[in-house]
Design a protein around this motif. Structure first.
Motif, PDB file in Angstrom:
ATOM      1  N   LYS A 265     -13.688  13.586  -8.115  1.00  0.00           N
ATOM      2  CA  LYS A 265     -14.303  12.070  -7.838  1.00  0.00           C
ATOM      3  C   LYS A 265     -15.376  11.999  -6.902  1.00  0.00           C
ATOM      4  CE  LYS A 265     -13.023   7.522  -6.066  1.00  0.00           C
ATOM      5  NZ  LYS A 265     -11.896   6.599  -5.611  1.00  0.00           N
ATOM      6  N   ASP A 270     -18.031   3.042  -2.441  1.00  0.00           N
ATOM      7  CA  ASP A 270     -17.073   2.398  -2.988  1.00  0.00           C
ATOM      8  C   ASP A 270     -17.116   0.893  -2.374  1.00  0.00           C
ATOM      9  OD1 ASP A 270     -15.159   1.394  -4.283  1.00  0.00           O
ATOM     10  OD2 ASP A 270     -13.638   2.781  -3.742  1.00  0.00           O
ATOM     11  N   LYS A 277     -13.971  -4.925  -1.367  1.00  0.00           N
ATOM     12  CA  LYS A 277     -13.188  -4.607  -0.226  1.00  0.00           C
ATOM     13  C   LYS A 277     -13.353  -5.727   1.010  1.00  0.00           C
ATOM     14  CE  LYS A 277     -13.062   0.345  -1.254  1.00  0.00           C
ATOM     15  NZ  LYS A 277     -11.335   0.289  -1.380  1.00  0.00           N
ATOM     16  N   ASP A 288     -15.925   8.630  -0.238  1.00  0.00           N
ATOM     17  CA  ASP A 288     -15.052   8.498  -1.441  1.00  0.00           C
ATOM     18  C   ASP A 288     -15.691   9.553  -2.562  1.00  0.00           C
ATOM     19  OD1 ASP A 288     -13.174   7.427  -2.671  1.00  0.00           O
ATOM     20  OD2 ASP A 288     -14.343   5.680  -3.776  1.00  0.00           O
ATOM     21  N   ASN A 345      -9.027  -4.214 -11.967  1.00  0.00           N
ATOM     22  CA  ASN A 345      -9.590  -4.268 -10.684  1.00  0.00           C
ATOM     23  C   ASN A 345     -10.660  -3.291 -10.633  1.00  0.00           C
ATOM     24  OD1 ASN A 345      -9.635  -3.486  -7.686  1.00  0.00           O
ATOM     25  ND2 ASN A 345      -7.493  -4.307  -7.681  1.00  0.00           N
ATOM     26  N   ASP A 347     -12.055  -2.212  -8.040  1.00  0.00           N
ATOM     27  CA  ASP A 347     -11.765  -1.282  -6.984  1.00  0.00           C
ATOM     28  C   ASP A 347     -11.223  -0.120  -7.180  1.00  0.00           C
ATOM     29  OD1 ASP A 347     -12.294  -0.176  -4.569  1.00  0.00           O
ATOM     30  OD2 ASP A 347     -10.599  -1.657  -3.449  1.00  0.00           O
ATOM     31  N   GLU A 349     -11.910   2.213  -9.191  1.00  0.00           N
ATOM     32  CA  GLU A 349     -12.805   2.652 -10.171  1.00  0.00           C
ATOM     33  C   GLU A 349     -12.813   4.470  -9.913  1.00  0.00           C
ATOM     34  OE1 GLU A 349     -13.124   2.383  -6.996  1.00  0.00           O
ATOM     35  OE2 GLU A 349     -13.873   4.247  -6.345  1.00  0.00           O
ATOM     36  N   THR A 374     -10.363  10.985  -3.938  1.00  0.00           N
ATOM     37  CA  THR A 374      -9.912  10.006  -2.728  1.00  0.00           C
ATOM     38  C   THR A 374      -9.405   8.820  -3.419  1.00  0.00           C
ATOM     39  OG1 THR A 374     -12.191   9.495  -2.506  1.00  0.00           O
ATOM     40  CG2 THR A 374     -11.496  11.024  -0.754  1.00  0.00           C
ATOM     41  N   LEU A 375      -8.378   8.963  -4.090  1.00  0.00           N
ATOM     42  CA  LEU A 375      -8.093   7.920  -5.171  1.00  0.00           C
ATOM     43  C   LEU A 375      -7.239   6.569  -4.764  1.00  0.00           C
ATOM     44  CD1 LEU A 375      -8.983   8.030  -8.147  1.00  0.00           C
ATOM     45  CD2 LEU A 375      -6.449   8.353  -8.692  1.00  0.00           C
ATOM     46  N   THR A 376      -6.421   6.629  -3.873  1.00  0.00           N
ATOM     47  CA  THR A 376      -5.734   5.434  -3.570  1.00  0.00           C
ATOM     48  C   THR A 376      -5.425   5.243  -2.027  1.00  0.00           C
ATOM     49  OG1 THR A 376      -3.414   6.305  -3.627  1.00  0.00           O
ATOM     50  CG2 THR A 376      -4.524   5.542  -5.679  1.00  0.00           C
ATOM     51  N   GLY A 377      -5.337   4.160  -1.358  1.00  0.00           N
ATOM     52  CA  GLY A 377      -4.945   3.836  -0.183  1.00  0.00           C
ATOM     53  C   GLY A 377      -3.159   3.927  -0.108  1.00  0.00           C
ATOM     54  N   SER A 436      -4.827  -0.940 -13.389  1.00  0.00           N
ATOM     55  CA  SER A 436      -4.272  -1.262 -12.205  1.00  0.00           C
ATOM     56  C   SER A 436      -2.967  -2.183 -12.202  1.00  0.00           C
ATOM     57  CB  SER A 436      -5.134  -2.264 -11.291  1.00  0.00           C
ATOM     58  OG  SER A 436      -4.591  -2.474  -9.982  1.00  0.00           O
ATOM     59  N   ARG A 439       0.502  -2.843  -7.051  1.00  0.00           N
ATOM     60  CA  ARG A 439       0.548  -2.234  -5.811  1.00  0.00           C
ATOM     61  C   ARG A 439       1.752  -1.377  -5.192  1.00  0.00           C
ATOM     62  NH1 ARG A 439      -4.057  -2.708  -3.625  1.00  0.00           N
ATOM     63  NH2 ARG A 439      -3.526  -1.379  -1.896  1.00  0.00           N
ATOM     64  N   HIS A 442       1.492   2.496  -5.973  1.00  0.00           N
ATOM     65  CA  HIS A 442       0.198   2.677  -6.617  1.00  0.00           C
ATOM     66  C   HIS A 442      -0.521   4.204  -6.614  1.00  0.00           C
ATOM     67  CE1 HIS A 442      -1.873   1.148  -3.250  1.00  0.00           C
ATOM     68  NE2 HIS A 442      -3.071   1.890  -3.612  1.00  0.00           N
TER      69      HIS A 442
HETATM   70  N1  BES Z   1     -11.598   4.872  -2.672  1.00  0.00           N
HETATM   71  C1  BES Z   1     -10.434   3.970  -2.631  1.00  0.00           C
HETATM   72  C2  BES Z   1      -9.260   4.660  -2.073  1.00  0.00           C
HETATM   73  C3  BES Z   1      -9.182   5.007  -0.756  1.00  0.00           C
HETATM   74  C4  BES Z   1      -8.680   4.172   0.170  1.00  0.00           C
HETATM   75  C5  BES Z   1      -9.878   6.272  -0.159  1.00  0.00           C
HETATM   76  C6  BES Z   1      -8.821   4.574   1.388  1.00  0.00           C
HETATM   77  C7  BES Z   1     -10.056   6.578   1.035  1.00  0.00           C
HETATM   78  C8  BES Z   1      -9.453   5.902   2.263  1.00  0.00           C
HETATM   79  C9  BES Z   1     -10.063   3.873  -3.996  1.00  0.00           C
HETATM   80  O1  BES Z   1     -11.255   3.503  -5.088  1.00  0.00           O
HETATM   81  C10 BES Z   1      -9.444   2.429  -4.005  1.00  0.00           C
HETATM   82  O2  BES Z   1     -10.027   1.382  -3.702  1.00  0.00           O
HETATM   83  N2  BES Z   1      -8.093   2.228  -4.328  1.00  0.00           N
HETATM   84  C11 BES Z   1      -7.377   1.100  -4.470  1.00  0.00           C
HETATM   85  C12 BES Z   1      -6.672   0.997  -5.723  1.00  0.00           C
HETATM   86  C13 BES Z   1      -6.136  -0.296  -5.845  1.00  0.00           C
HETATM   87  C14 BES Z   1      -7.416  -1.490  -6.344  1.00  0.00           C
HETATM   88  C15 BES Z   1      -5.234  -0.264  -7.328  1.00  0.00           C
HETATM   89  C16 BES Z   1      -6.463   1.211  -3.266  1.00  0.00           C
HETATM   90  O3  BES Z   1      -5.952   2.206  -3.119  1.00  0.00           O
HETATM   91  O4  BES Z   1      -6.345   0.134  -2.644  1.00  0.00           O
END
Ligand code: BES
Ligand code: ZN
Ligand code: ZN
Length: 498
Positions: A265, A270, A277, A288, A345, A347, A349, A374-377, A436, A439, A442
């Motif tokens: 990725k 982002d 965000k 990201d 969503n 975000d 992406e 770096t996909l999800t929080g 999405s 949560r 997730h």
């Molecule tokens: N790039 C973020 C994930 C991320 C979060 C990376 C913290 C590094 C530190 C990703 O694109 C994102 O925003 N994910 C969302 C997904 C949700 C909208 C389903 C998330 O994890 O909140």
């Protein structure tokens, strides 16, 4: 860097600093008495009084005390000798690397014997020393106009050992390659997003390709449109920066079977897009593209070590921005695979760009897939900042991957991906998938979404959102990007080549 290997002779050591490991009961080390005699008879006393310590990673610097040809000794505590592992040695040498960087050392001699035990050979010491010194000495060259102090770099290393010279040197050099590749990945992640755009990332990949004789293909917006890469194009819609799909091919053997696909990725920034965000959550999103950096770092190691295995690396790069043209929640997009996606969503992406990248990797001939992102929080909530989260559809491939992770000491933990999770990904009134589902848990939906595009191909998904960056100095380096998974991905390919 100049690497010299010599027999252990303390009278002859010429270096700025002599590094001496101090395990508990150091007197059981071959040559310890000779060292005490040549350095100072008072050393056993200092060990008793605690002026020199055996506690793990405790660094004590001392000046040379006589006619020695080195200027200083750096003692590094090693703790219980029989409990030392390769991972602990690496950490100890990171501490040495950090201490050397602050003391402006340009040449160092390492006496290998105190670092060995029944499992750890002098070659292991050479390898982990090179890795550790390189990782520990890392510093991001920032953009401050006020700092005019030039960084001191290590110019010469001498290894004091009676083991085979060629093998020691080779082990040290592989360690150097690892450290350099990790540090390059760190730098990519640390770079600001106005400088490291998708176009710049492609330029970096072109340089790698040139240096290591990889085939390279870079698809821009037009090529993506021709191919129907609706997912990455949707994410890019709000941006003035063109997207780039970067494809590197390494040919390590004539057999184009069991090809490994590494997919990263590469979101250079982002914002979240219209699912924007919060302002505090946006800062840091220059990182990201940590998955892309991991893949590029691994390709550097592969280019240097040239394992007998063919590898296809695919990096999907763009930023995720807002404008009148940007994609938005409720959009329905058609991915390269033909599958349609309801955007709930913007975000979420990363999984969209990865969908097209994974499809492209499969069409280019990948028989195994690892995607890194770096996909999800959610993975941070589940596992914290020191564990990479994983998903898989193939037990045997995952086991192979975990052997590689064990070898490098990078912690990976698998989460489940159930039929129920897949059902929720496939729930949409208007499309084949939604991006999405919710949560709750997730991390699984993020990776699971990518899994919808891999078919039956053995696949491992790595979510490095927690591990790609560190908020403070840590066991393997400073605050900032960690370069996580660079070594593990390369080690996986090397293992699969065996
Ligand atoms: N790039 C973020 C994930 C991320 C979060 C990376 C913290 C590094 C530190 C990703 O694109 C994102 O925003 N994910 C969302 C997904 C949700 C909208 C389903 C998330 O994890 O909140
Ligand atoms: Zn996002
Ligand atoms: Zn993201």
């Amino acid at each position: 860097m100049k690497i010299t290997i010599t027999e252990t002779n303390f009278e002859q050591v010429e270096a700025d600093v002599l590094v001496v490991g101090v395990p508990e009961h150091p007197e059981n080390t071959d040559g310890w008495n000779e060292f005490v005699t040549s350095y100072s008879d008072r050393l056993p006393n200092w060990l008793k009084t605690g002026d020199v310590q055996t506690a793990f990673k405790k660094v004590v610097k001392m000046p040379a005390l006589g006619e020695q040809k080195y200027n200083r000794v750096l003692f590094i505590g090693l703790g219980a000798r029989k409990e030392l592992t390769e991972a602990l040695l690496r950490e100890a040498f990171v501490a040495v690397g950090q201490a050397l960087a602050t003391s402006k050392t340009t040449s160092v001699a390492i006496w290998t014997a105190p670092f060995t035990n029944e499992q750890l050979t002098c070659d292991d010491v050479a390898f982990t020393a090179a890795e550790g010194l390189g990782l520990g000495g890392y510093k991001f060259e920032d953009y401050k106009t006020t700092s005019n102090e030039r960084d001191v770099v290590l110019e010469a290393v001498t290894l004091l050992s009676s083991a085979d010279k060629d093998e020691l040197k080779a082990a040290f050099e592989i360690g150097q390659v690892h450290a350099h590749a990790v540090n390059e990945a760190r730098t990519l992640v640390n770079m600001p997003p106005n400088i490291l755009t998708a176009t710049e990332m492609a330029k970096y990949a072109r340089q790698l390709a040139e240096k290591y004789d990889f085939e390279i293909e870079v698809l821009g917006k037009k090529e993506m449109e021709e191919q129907g890469m609706g997912a990455i194009l949707a994410v890019n819609k709000g941006s003035v920066e063109p997207p780039q799909l970067i494809v590197l091919k390494y040919t390590g053997t004539d057999q184009w079977e069991d090809v490994v696909g590494l997919v990263g990725k590469g979101i250079t920034y982002d914002t979240g897009g219209y699912s924007i965000k919060p302002k505090d959550g946006m800062v840091g999103m220059k990182g990201d593209m940590g998955g892309a950096a991991a893949v590029l770092g691994a390709m550097e190691i592969i280019g240097e070590t040239r394992p007998a295995k063919n590898v296809i690396a695919v990096i999907a790069s763009t930023d995720n921005m807002i404008s009148g043209e940007a994609f938005k929640p409720d959009d329905v997009i058609t991915s390269l695979s033909g599958k349609t996606i309801e955007v709930l969503n913007t975000d979420a992406e990363g999984r969209l760009v990865l969908a097209d990248a994974v499809t492209y990797a499969l069409r280019s001939g990948a028989d195994y897939l690892v995607d890194v992102a770096t996909l999800t929080g959610g993975v941070i909530v589940a596992l914290g900042n020191d564990k990479t989260g994983a998903l898989t559809n193939d037990e045997a491939f995952f086991e192979e991957f975990m052997y590689a992770a064990a070898e490098t000491g990078e912690f990976v933990w698998r989460l489940p991906l159930t039929e129920n999770d897949k059902k929720r990904l496939r729930k949409s009134d208007v499309a084949d998938l939604n991006n999405s589902p919710g949560r709750d848990g997730h991390m699984i939906f993020g990776g699971g979404f990518v899994g919808e595009f891999v078919g039956d191909t053995p696949w491992v998904h790595l979510d490095i959102a927690g591990t790609s960056e560190a908020s403070a100095a840590h066991d393997l380096g400073p605050k900032g990007a960690t370069g996580v998974m660079v070594r593990t991905l390369a080690t996986l390919v090397e293992r699969m080549a065996e």
